[in-house]
Design an enzyme around this catalytic site. Structure first.
Site, mmCIF file in Angstrom:
data_model
loop_
_atom_site.group_PDB
_atom_site.id
_atom_site.type_symbol
_atom_site.label_atom_id
_atom_site.label_comp_id
_atom_site.label_asym_id
_atom_site.label_seq_id
_atom_site.Cartn_x
_atom_site.Cartn_y
_atom_site.Cartn_z
ATOM 1 N N LYS A 63 0.824 -1.219 0.000
ATOM 2 C CA LYS A 63 0.000 0.000 0.000
ATOM 3 C C LYS A 63 0.856 1.266 0.000
ATOM 4 C CE LYS A 63 -2.469 -1.028 3.619
ATOM 5 N NZ LYS A 63 -1.951 -2.390 3.903
ATOM 6 N N ARG A 136 -10.844 0.454 8.408
ATOM 7 C CA ARG A 136 -10.423 -0.948 8.392
ATOM 8 C C ARG A 136 -11.599 -1.904 8.616
ATOM 9 N NH1 ARG A 136 -4.754 -1.622 9.504
ATOM 10 N NH2 ARG A 136 -3.712 0.367 9.907
ATOM 11 N N ARG A 175 11.688 -6.968 5.135
ATOM 12 C CA ARG A 175 11.243 -5.613 5.462
ATOM 13 C C ARG A 175 11.996 -5.018 6.644
ATOM 14 N NH1 ARG A 175 4.918 -4.284 6.344
ATOM 15 N NH2 ARG A 175 5.187 -5.437 8.316
ATOM 16 N N ARG A 208 10.292 -4.972 12.723
ATOM 17 C CA ARG A 208 9.178 -5.073 13.648
ATOM 18 C C ARG A 208 9.218 -6.426 14.342
ATOM 19 N NH1 ARG A 208 3.660 -2.828 11.061
ATOM 20 N NH2 ARG A 208 2.945 -4.380 12.567
ATOM 21 N N ARG A 219 -1.686 -12.453 11.550
ATOM 22 C CA ARG A 219 -2.119 -11.105 11.198
ATOM 23 C C ARG A 219 -2.919 -11.116 9.901
ATOM 24 N NH1 ARG A 219 2.185 -6.525 10.888
ATOM 25 N NH2 ARG A 219 0.260 -5.344 10.552
#
Length: 269
Positions: A63, A136, A175, A208, A219
């Site tokens: 995104k 969301r 990431r 993270r 998730r």
């Protein structure tokens, strides 16, 4: 009676979207149509329809990359709920303090606070904008629609990114993030100029704690369950378009073509 060529007129429809109709006008009736209560304007869809977008997609679907490309190509401001929260937390605002406490205990920021933040931010924007990260849930979507309808600024296109789960999991492994700004890097397709260092500040990048396959699968499952009704809600309003691909380079050209088809090139940067 002298007729001039057909004109495409936008008529207001339930839900805040606009439908074009083609009709021949005399000069007199065309003049009246500019001021009639049934017509919002006499411009074509491409020249007259504001670009009010929402970007959806699972975590890791790209995104951030897509919103940056859309922003650059179409000269449209991106309103990120995550950025707004970080800014309020950094400034120590009352809302920022509430948000920080909720995030610290692993909870979502209350809907009423998020709606207030988003709508306040939209007041400072022009007609064109892209929402990223909010709403969301179906409840958030309905509440936001109600607020936007008050100022006749309803969403008119929902961009949903569909990326295979195995691709997303690999992206997560690669990431790295700059926590203060929210900037995200990926070693596969968007690496930092210096390994482990943020391009802008020179500060250290981190991973993270939940960026591992096991945690991230959970998730993804939660996200799917959370957004299923949301996608159905927007699909019923006929403003949802899903774009599929394995890479951002595959998906972005699809998005650009759709935006040009719906809104034209008037907003190109």
């Amino acid at each position: 009676m002298h007729f001039i060529k057909n004109y495409r007129i936008l008529t207001k429809q339930p839900g805040g979207w606009f439908k074009p109709i083609h009709v021949p006008f005399t000069r007199m009736s065309l003049s009246r149509s500019f001021h009639g209560s049934n017509f919002v304007n006499s411009l074509s869809v491409k020249d007259g329809l504001p670009m009010r977008l929402l970007l959806l997609g699972s975590p890791g679907s790209g995104k951030g990359t897509q919103s940056s490309r859309i922003q650059k190509k179409f000269n449209i401001p991106v309103i990120s709920s995550g950025d707004i929260l970080r800014q309020n937390i950094a400034r120590g605002t009352k809302i920022g303090e509430i948000a920080a406490k909720e995030i610290e205990r692993g909870a979502y920021v209350p809907d009423d606070i998020m709606i207030e933040l988003i709508t306040k931010e939209l007041q400072n924007k022009q007609q064109n904008w892209l929402l990223d990260g909010f709403p969301r849930t179906i409840n958030q979507a309905v509440a936001l629609d109600d607020r936007l309808a008050m100022t006749d600024r309803s969403l008119n296109l929902i961009i949903n990114l569909s990326v295979p789960e195995e691709v997303i999991l690999q992206r997560i492994m690669d990431r790295w993030v700059h926590v203060p700004s929210g900037r995200v890097y990926n070693l596969s397709y968007n690496p930092p100029k210096i390994n482990g260092i943020d391009d802008i500040t020179g500060e250290q990048l981190t991973k993270r704690s939940d960026d591992n396959p096991e945690t991230f699968k959970i998730r993804l499952q939660k996200h799917k369950a959370l957004t299923e009704l949301l996608l159905e809600y927007y699909a019923k309003r006929n403003i949802l378009v899903t774009f599929c691909g394995r890479t951002s380079d595959e998906i972005y050209p699809q998005i650009e073509r759709e935006l040009l088809k719906r809104f034209g090139s008037g907003n190109l940067g």
